[in-house]
Design a protein around this motif. Structure first.
Motif, short mmCIF file in Angstrom:
data_model
loop_
_atom_site.label_atom_id
_atom_site.label_comp_id
_atom_site.label_asym_id
_atom_site.label_seq_id
_atom_site.Cartn_x
_atom_site.Cartn_y
_atom_site.Cartn_z
N SER A 153 112.49 8.74 -116.78
CA SER A 153 111.35 10.00 -116.44
C SER A 153 111.28 9.88 -114.95
CB SER A 153 110.16 9.77 -116.99
OG SER A 153 109.11 10.54 -116.58
N VAL A 154 110.92 9.04 -114.20
CA VAL A 154 111.01 9.15 -112.83
C VAL A 154 111.86 9.64 -111.96
CG1 VAL A 154 110.47 7.51 -110.73
CG2 VAL A 154 109.00 7.35 -112.75
N LEU A 155 113.15 9.39 -112.41
CA LEU A 155 114.28 9.88 -111.81
C LEU A 155 114.53 11.32 -112.04
CD1 LEU A 155 117.04 7.00 -112.95
CD2 LEU A 155 116.27 7.62 -110.39
N GLU A 156 113.81 11.78 -113.09
CA GLU A 156 114.05 13.30 -113.39
C GLU A 156 112.89 14.22 -112.93
OE1 GLU A 156 114.12 13.56 -117.65
OE2 GLU A 156 116.29 12.73 -117.95
N HIS A 207 108.68 15.52 -104.55
CA HIS A 207 107.59 16.10 -103.62
C HIS A 207 106.46 15.83 -104.96
CE1 HIS A 207 108.55 19.88 -106.54
NE2 HIS A 207 107.26 19.84 -106.53
N ILE A 208 106.53 15.82 -106.17
CA ILE A 208 105.58 15.59 -107.35
C ILE A 208 105.50 13.83 -107.26
CG2 ILE A 208 105.21 15.25 -109.71
CD1 ILE A 208 105.14 18.12 -108.76
N LEU A 209 106.29 13.06 -107.07
CA LEU A 209 106.43 11.66 -107.01
C LEU A 209 105.69 11.37 -105.72
CD1 LEU A 209 109.84 10.42 -108.09
CD2 LEU A 209 107.60 10.19 -109.17
N ILE A 239 98.19 10.15 -104.10
CA ILE A 239 96.87 9.86 -104.83
C ILE A 239 96.50 8.47 -105.13
CG2 ILE A 239 95.72 10.51 -107.00
CD1 ILE A 239 97.23 13.31 -106.66
N ALA A 240 97.41 7.87 -105.77
CA ALA A 240 97.32 6.30 -105.99
C ALA A 240 97.05 5.53 -105.11
CB ALA A 240 98.57 5.91 -106.66
#
Length: 62
Positions: free
Chosen positions: A33-36, A40-42, A48-49
């Motif tokens: 899921s992270v790879l997809e 910019h979202i990551l 935020i984290a």
């Protein structure tokens, strides 16, 4: 101060290790899921984290 950083690193290793030990298939799906996910979202969620982490430490260490 240095012992706080070492403790934080140890907690990260513990939590991450526990997640992989308890939910190996879920972690594989999460990595896919992270790879997809667009970069910019990551980046936004990472920022935020990081801010949330600093805020929590600030409140706890007051």
């Amino acid at each position: 101060m240095l012992s706080d950083f070492i403790l934080a690193g140890a907690l990260i290793l513990f939590i991450e290790g526990a997640l992989y030990a308890l939910f190996p298939d879920g972690m594989k799906k999460m990595m896919i899921s992270v790879l997809e996910t667009p970069s910019h979202i990551l980046r936004i969620f990472g920022l935020i984290a990081a801010i949330a982490g600093v805020a929590i430490v600030w409140v706890l260490r007051g």
